[in-house]
Structure formats: C-alpha cells, structure tokens
Design a protein around this motif. Structure first.
Motif, PDB file in Angstrom:
ATOM      1  N   ILE A  23       0.859  -1.332  -0.158  1.00 22.87           N
ATOM      2  CA  ILE A  23      -0.055  -0.077   0.109  1.00 22.87           C
ATOM      3  C   ILE A  23       0.840   1.342   0.081  1.00 22.87           C
ATOM      4  N   TRP A  27       1.388   5.733   0.694  1.00 24.44           N
ATOM      5  CA  TRP A  27       1.522   6.716   1.810  1.00 24.44           C
ATOM      6  C   TRP A  27       0.366   7.819   2.012  1.00 24.44           C
ATOM      7  N   LYS A  32       2.391  -4.927   3.487  1.00 23.82           N
ATOM      8  CA  LYS A  32       3.715  -4.141   3.529  1.00 23.82           C
ATOM      9  C   LYS A  32       3.168  -2.566   3.238  1.00 23.82           C
ATOM     10  N   GLU A  57       7.066   3.009   3.235  1.00 23.01           N
ATOM     11  CA  GLU A  57       8.036   3.289   4.008  1.00 23.01           C
ATOM     12  C   GLU A  57       7.887   4.578   4.606  1.00 23.01           C
ATOM     13  N   GLY A 107       8.940  -2.087   5.532  1.00 23.24           N
ATOM     14  CA  GLY A 107      10.369  -1.877   4.825  1.00 23.24           C
ATOM     15  C   GLY A 107      10.192  -1.291   3.371  1.00 23.24           C
ATOM     16  N   GLY A 152      10.272  -0.880  -0.631  1.00 24.40           N
ATOM     17  CA  GLY A 152       9.467  -1.590  -2.062  1.00 24.40           C
ATOM     18  C   GLY A 152      10.621  -2.370  -2.706  1.00 24.40           C
ATOM     19  N   SER A 176       2.131   3.630  -7.832  1.00 24.80           N
ATOM     20  CA  SER A 176       2.276   4.162  -9.217  1.00 24.80           C
ATOM     21  C   SER A 176       2.357   3.091 -10.244  1.00 24.80           C
ATOM     22  N   LEU A 230      -3.847   2.044  -9.463  1.00 24.56           N
ATOM     23  CA  LEU A 230      -2.602   2.814  -9.848  1.00 24.56           C
ATOM     24  C   LEU A 230      -2.916   4.398 -10.113  1.00 24.56           C
ATOM     25  N   GLN A 247       8.929  13.773  -2.619  1.00 22.47           N
ATOM     26  CA  GLN A 247       7.725  14.235  -3.376  1.00 22.47           C
ATOM     27  C   GLN A 247       7.892  15.732  -3.556  1.00 22.47           C
ATOM     28  N   ARG A 267       9.985  16.227  -6.570  1.00 24.16           N
ATOM     29  CA  ARG A 267       9.513  15.832  -7.647  1.00 24.16           C
ATOM     30  C   ARG A 267       8.229  16.732  -8.153  1.00 24.16           C
ATOM     31  N   GLU A 312       1.219  12.258 -14.048  1.00 27.03           N
ATOM     32  CA  GLU A 312       0.584  12.405 -12.687  1.00 27.03           C
ATOM     33  C   GLU A 312       1.765  13.283 -11.853  1.00 27.03           C
TER      34      GLU A 312
HETATM   35  P1  NAP Z   1       5.339   3.803  -5.297  1.00 27.86           P
HETATM   36  O1  NAP Z   1       6.617   3.490  -5.633  1.00 27.86           O
HETATM   37  O2  NAP Z   1       4.644   3.271  -6.285  1.00 27.86           O
HETATM   38  O3  NAP Z   1       4.753   3.195  -3.870  1.00 27.86           O
HETATM   39  C1  NAP Z   1       3.810   2.396  -3.521  1.00 27.86           C
HETATM   40  C2  NAP Z   1       3.990   1.299  -2.721  1.00 27.86           C
HETATM   41  O4  NAP Z   1       4.685   0.265  -3.370  1.00 27.86           O
HETATM   42  C3  NAP Z   1       4.913   1.318  -1.424  1.00 27.86           C
HETATM   43  O5  NAP Z   1       4.472   0.488  -0.387  1.00 27.86           O
HETATM   44  C4  NAP Z   1       6.441   1.137  -2.082  1.00 27.86           C
HETATM   45  O6  NAP Z   1       7.306   0.742  -1.096  1.00 27.86           O
HETATM   46  C5  NAP Z   1       6.030  -0.255  -2.847  1.00 27.86           C
HETATM   47  N1  NAP Z   1       7.073  -0.331  -3.976  1.00 27.86           N
HETATM   48  C6  NAP Z   1       7.990   0.410  -4.328  1.00 27.86           C
HETATM   49  N2  NAP Z   1       8.811  -0.099  -5.342  1.00 27.86           N
HETATM   50  C7  NAP Z   1       8.363  -1.475  -5.183  1.00 27.86           C
HETATM   51  C8  NAP Z   1       8.892  -2.807  -5.940  1.00 27.86           C
HETATM   52  N3  NAP Z   1       9.775  -2.816  -6.730  1.00 27.86           N
HETATM   53  N4  NAP Z   1       8.098  -3.960  -5.436  1.00 27.86           N
HETATM   54  C9  NAP Z   1       7.186  -4.011  -4.756  1.00 27.86           C
HETATM   55  N5  NAP Z   1       6.593  -2.899  -3.913  1.00 27.86           N
HETATM   56  C10 NAP Z   1       7.293  -1.537  -4.525  1.00 27.86           C
HETATM   57  O7  NAP Z   1       5.036   5.090  -5.125  1.00 27.86           O
HETATM   58  P2  NAP Z   1       6.047   6.150  -4.493  1.00 27.86           P
HETATM   59  O8  NAP Z   1       7.296   6.279  -4.907  1.00 27.86           O
HETATM   60  O9  NAP Z   1       5.507   6.426  -3.114  1.00 27.86           O
HETATM   61  O10 NAP Z   1       5.411   7.556  -5.224  1.00 27.86           O
HETATM   62  C11 NAP Z   1       5.610   7.760  -6.453  1.00 27.86           C
HETATM   63  C12 NAP Z   1       4.432   8.105  -7.354  1.00 27.86           C
HETATM   64  O11 NAP Z   1       3.588   6.989  -7.407  1.00 27.86           O
HETATM   65  C13 NAP Z   1       3.640   9.211  -6.795  1.00 27.86           C
HETATM   66  O12 NAP Z   1       4.108  10.695  -7.283  1.00 27.86           O
HETATM   67  C14 NAP Z   1       2.342   9.004  -7.488  1.00 27.86           C
HETATM   68  O13 NAP Z   1       2.347   9.407  -8.674  1.00 27.86           O
HETATM   69  C15 NAP Z   1       2.396   7.812  -7.603  1.00 27.86           C
HETATM   70  N6  NAP Z   1       1.531   7.272  -6.261  1.00 27.86           N
HETATM   71  C16 NAP Z   1       0.166   6.776  -6.614  1.00 27.86           C
HETATM   72  C17 NAP Z   1      -0.591   6.438  -5.637  1.00 27.86           C
HETATM   73  C18 NAP Z   1      -2.290   5.783  -5.801  1.00 27.86           C
HETATM   74  O14 NAP Z   1      -2.790   5.925  -4.781  1.00 27.86           O
HETATM   75  N7  NAP Z   1      -2.282   5.401  -7.045  1.00 27.86           N
HETATM   76  C19 NAP Z   1      -0.315   6.221  -4.145  1.00 27.86           C
HETATM   77  C20 NAP Z   1       1.021   6.689  -4.032  1.00 27.86           C
HETATM   78  C21 NAP Z   1       1.841   7.261  -5.243  1.00 27.86           C
HETATM   79  P3  NAP Z   1       8.002   1.841  -0.324  1.00 27.86           P
HETATM   80  O15 NAP Z   1       7.316   3.237  -0.206  1.00 27.86           O
HETATM   81  O16 NAP Z   1       8.217   1.431   1.212  1.00 27.86           O
HETATM   82  O17 NAP Z   1       9.414   1.958  -0.860  1.00 27.86           O
END
Ligand code: NAP
Ligand code: MG
Length: 499
Positions: A170, A172, A196, A199, A227, A229, A250, A272, A352, A355, A402
């Motif tokens: 999930i 943040w 999970k 972070e 932990g 991602g 994302s 997503l 963020q 970004r 986005e």
């Molecule tokens: P993200 O990397 O997609 O993080 C979402 C979840 O996926 C977190 O729990 C993250 O863990 C985990 N994760 C990251 N890389 C992974 C991998 N290779 N395998 C499995 N799980 C993994 O998003 P973000 O970096 O926090 O944010 C970046 C962008 O994502 C934002 O700017 C936004 O555009 C988008 N986003 C979208 C949503 C939505 O509700 N659709 C929510 C958040 C972000 P960690 O955080 O612990 O590394």
C-alpha cells in the motif's frame, strides 16, 4: 511552525507509540527484523525523524508468508464460520473507532495531513470499510447453474472460495484507509495476509496490527512487515507461496508487480495512478464547480490517485472558473497537520517535494503561467503552494503525467467532441468529474469518459459500497463494493449427474 514535540491535543497513545522503535507483526508476535535493521519514518512538517521501525526484507517476508500459509492451510481461520469471521472484523472496526484520536494523530504526524482531515476522512473511512466487509463475510455465495448436456440430469453449482495467501502493498497517501481497503475484503473472504505499508508512513498500520490481535483474529492471519519497496515489497510480489498480490501505488511500480507476479502466475489486482479530468460546462452552477474543482485537486494536498488534476472548462466560462479556483487556492493556509489553523499540510517526503517542484519548473519553462502558487512554500518541511497553471497544452509533461501534488492545469474546450477527445487523451482512466445543469448532457459525457468513476456535480465522493478502480493504465480490478470480493475469491464449479 510547531514541531512534533510542540504538537497540541494529540492522543497520549501517539507520543507513547513513537517513543520506541516499532517491531513487525509475524505470526501473532512482535519481532525485530531478521537483519536487526531499522529505518526512520519522518515528520514531513519538520523533516525530523518521528520514529524508528523494524526494516523488513526477504527473510522477514519469508517468515511472514510461511505464517500466513500455515494459518490459511491448517489454522483456525479456515475452520471458522463466516459469521465468526464477520464478528471479528466488526470487533476490529470497533477498536479502531475507540482509538480514533490515536490513529488521526499518527496519520497527521507521519503523513503530514491535517488532523481534521484524518479525523473526518481517513479514520471513519477505515472503520466503515471494516464494518461493510464484516457484513459481506456471511454473504459470499455461489450460483446453481442449469446444464444442457443431453442424456442425464445434472446438479451444478459454483462455490466462491478464498484465493489463499494474499500479499498487499500500500502507499502513503491514506495509510490506514488503504490498509482497510485491502485487509477488509481479504479477511471477509477468508484469506490470510502479509501487508507491507509504505516506508514513508508505516506507523498507523502497526497500531492497526495491535488491534488485530486485541480483536482476537488468530495468529498468522494478518502479518505486517514494514520495509522498502525494492526489498520487502519485491520479495512479497515475487514470492512463490503467495497466491495473490494486491497493490496500490504508481503505474511504474504496478508494471514491476506484474512482472514479479509472473513467476508463479499469482493473481494480481492494481489500483494505480491517474490524471483525472474535471470538466466544467458553462451551464453549470459555477460557484459549486469552482468549489468542486478546488476540492478535486487540493484535497489531501493533491496526493490522491483520483485528483482532478486536469481542469477542462468550456471557453465562455474559462476565465471566471479559473479565477475562482485561483482565489480558493490562495485562501488555503499551509502549516503542520497538527496545528488547528492548517488547511493543507506538507507533502509526504523530500522526494515528493522535489518531484512536484520539478514538474512545476518544467511546466513554467515550457510556457505555463501560475495564476496561483507556483513553487515551494517556506524552507522547512515539504510544503508546496496550491497551484493553478494556465497556458498549458496536452504535449506538456504537467498535463500528461501524474504530479501527485496540489497542482492543477486549466485548459479551455470548445465543444463536446473537443472535450471528450481531450479528457480521454491520457494513458490513465481512474476518475473524472462533470459539472453541468443539463441532465442528458451529464449522462452523455459520463458514458463517453473512459474512467472507472464519473462524479456528476460532485467530486471525491467515496463509499465502501461504491466500486473504485481504473480503466487503461490506472489498474486492474475494482476495490470496494461487492466487486472487490472477486479479487479475493476463486470460483469452483461442482457438477454431478443426479438421474
Ligand atoms: P510507489 O513506489 O508506487 O509506492 C507504492 C508502494 O509500492 C509502497 O509501499 C512502496 O514501498 C512499494 N514499492 C515500491 N517499489 C516496489 C517494488 N519494486 N516492488 C514492490 N513494491 C514496491 O509510489 P511512491 O514512490 O511512493 O510515489 C511515487 C508516485 O507514485 C507518486 O508521485 C504518485 O504519482 C504515485 N502514487 C500513486 C498512488 C495511488 O494511490 N495510486 C499512491 C502513492 C503514489 P516503499 O514506499 O516502502 O518504497
Ligand atoms: Mg513519515
């Protein structure tokens, strides 16, 4: 600005919770990570460390999956009646409600959102989701199927059975709420879970873990492994003993999840990103649409997958609506989430902040004009001014990608066909808004928008009973409503000749 320690009116439990390193929940026990490592969670209003949390990695995921597997294959969970399961999920909802203030305080400190928002949206939304799903535990039914095979008479029916061990990852932006959207239906269906959290915001999920135990949900049914991602998340997504992975985050990471899941072809559901169009026709109640457009983009600092980040306004009403939204933006008071005067808190992290500011710089360099906001606010904490950009077009990154911050691009449209082509001209398809007094036009546009949700004369209306999810690259599957149960069940066909 106040710091965490100056924070007022926070529940006692919050201070107590962040005062010592938090462990992870595996098989009903609070344990250190196998490596002994911890990672910091920050207060984004100050940039200071809020708490230290056990850092899960592959070995911890292995332990958690083994516990979830045993709890599913032979534990008391599988033998419990649906009614008993429903009762425990309802009890969990009651406990969250009892500790509402602690959850709201933790959410505000860890994520940065205003306490008031956590109190009215995140926490009651999570309570409602568990209650709604508690009711479904006793209503997951199959069908009887007429069989046309000549010669014999058959009795054929379907059963809906839990999919098994589920990995849930999930984001943040709504930490507790996203945990409830994931855990609620999985538990109702009879699955066991390894969750999970992100972070950036692991704390509320860990408090939730304590209540899972207090509610009497058996050991191993819910395991919570905080932990990173790339390590813990990737280990969970690729784990051969996990039957299904449910992810919110994302689109970029969603694609990695799909690849990781291919090893054992586990089931995948994805919620997503988005670049949702919010459309205002000139015959709309313009005051209501200005308020709705502002809510659509500025709620939760624009950190919503469904944020109405592309505002399309019919030419004749363009100036009035844009001026109105810009005026709303400049009224928003920025500050730490825990201060009572705050309307909008900081973004969740320095990453963020950089970004979102990077997007603003790129848009302004390409000729966009900020009629409100346009950059960072202050130099402490991760604040960005609510921003309205005009002079933008569909080729700009700020319109295509986005941003996930309080930034809206406003673009005029000529007529219905022009609007539909612009609104659908994105790889995303999560949500959309339509503002008009013409009922037929509203439904006509709703039918032509390629999006999982269309809000007419409203925005950001959520309900545990209303399915939510994306077309195109906004995801696979629908969360909430009875639709979500399809993500957590397998259909078994049973057939026998009876004459
Ligand atoms: P993200 O990397 O997609 O993080 C979402 C979840 O996926 C977190 O729990 C993250 O863990 C985990 N994760 C990251 N890389 C992974 C991998 N290779 N395998 C499995 N799980 C993994 O998003 P973000 O970096 O926090 O944010 C970046 C962008 O994502 C934002 O700017 C936004 O555009 C988008 N986003 C979208 C949503 C939505 O509700 N659709 C929510 C958040 C972000 P960690 O955080 O612990 O590394
Ligand atoms: Mg934090």
């Amino acid at each position: 600005m106040a710091t965490a320690t100056q924070a007022v009116r926070l529940d006692e439990k919050v201070t107590q919770f962040v005062s010592k390193p938090r462990k992870m929940l595996i098989n009903g026990k609070w344990v250190e990570s196998a490596s002994g490592k911890t990672f910091p969670s920050y207060n984004p209003a100050t940039g200071e460390i809020l708490a230290h949390v056990a850092e899960g990695d592959r070995e911890d995921i292995n332990r958690a999956v083994a516990a979830a597997r045993a709890a599913f294959d032979s534990g008391p969970w599988s033998k419990m009646t649906p009614s008993e399961r429903g009762r425990l999920i309802w009890k969990l909802a009651d406990l969250i409600e009892k500790h509402s203030e602690a959850f709201a305080g933790l959410e505000s400190l860890d994520n940065g959102k205003p306490l008031a928002i956590a109190r009215v949206a995140d926490v009651p939304g999570a309570v409602d989701m568990f209650r709604y799903m508690a009711g479904w535990a006793t209503k997951i039914e199959g069908n009887t199927i007429p069989i046309s095979m000549p010669g014999s008479k058959f009795l054929a029916y379907t059963l809906r059975e839990p999919v098994g061990v589920v990995g849930q990852i999930i984001p943040w932006n709504f930490p507790l709420l996203m945990a409830s959207w994931k855990l609620g239906p999985a538990l109702a269906a009879g699955c066991t879970v390894v969750l999970k959290p992100a972070e950036q915001t692991p704390l509320s999920a860990l408090l939730l873990g304590e209540l899972v135990q207090e509610a009497g949900i058996p050991d191993g049914v819910v395991n919570i492994v905080p932990g990173y991602g790339e390590t813990a998340g990737a280990a969970l997504a690729s784990h051969p003993d996990v039957d299904k992975i449910a992810f919110t985050g994302s689109t970029e990471v969603g694609k990695l999840i799909v690849q990781a899941a291919a090893g054992n072809l586990k089931k995948v559901s994805l919620e997503l990103g988005g670049k949702s169009p919010n459309v205002v026709f000139q015959d709309a109640d313009l005051n209501a649409s200005i308020a709705g457009a502002s809510l659509g983009i500025f709620f939760n600092h624009g950190q919503c997958c469904c944020a109405g980040s592309r505002l399309y306004v019919e030419e004749k009403a363009f100036d009035e609506v844009v001026e109105g939204v810009a005026a709303e933006a400049s009224k928003i008071r920025l500050g730490p989430g825990v201060e009572p005067t705050t309307d909008m808190g900081p973004l969740v992290s320095e990453e963020q902040l950089n970004r979102v500011c990077g997007y603003l710089e790129s848009g302004l360099a390409e000729g966009a004009k900020a009629v409100a906001g346009g950059g960072r606010h202050g130099d402490k904490g991760y604040f960005v001014k609510p921003t309205v950009l005009v002079n933008t077009h569909e080729k700009m990154k700020v319109v295509r990608e986005e941003i996930f911050g309080p930034v809206v691009t406003a673009i005029p449209f000529r007529d219905l066909d022009d609007l539909v082509s612009k609104a659908n001209g994105t790889v995303y398809g999560l949500a959309s808004g339509v503002w008009t007094r013409d009922i037929a036009k509203a439904h006509h546009v709703a039918s032509r928008l390629r999006a999982g949700t269309v809000w007419i004369n409203c925005y950001n209306v959520f309900d545990s009973a209303l399915p939510f999810g994306g077309y195109k690259q906004s995801g696979w599957g629908r969360e909430m409503g009875h639709e979500v149960l399809e993500l957590y069940t397998e259909v078994k066909s049973v057939c026998l000749p009876i004459s």
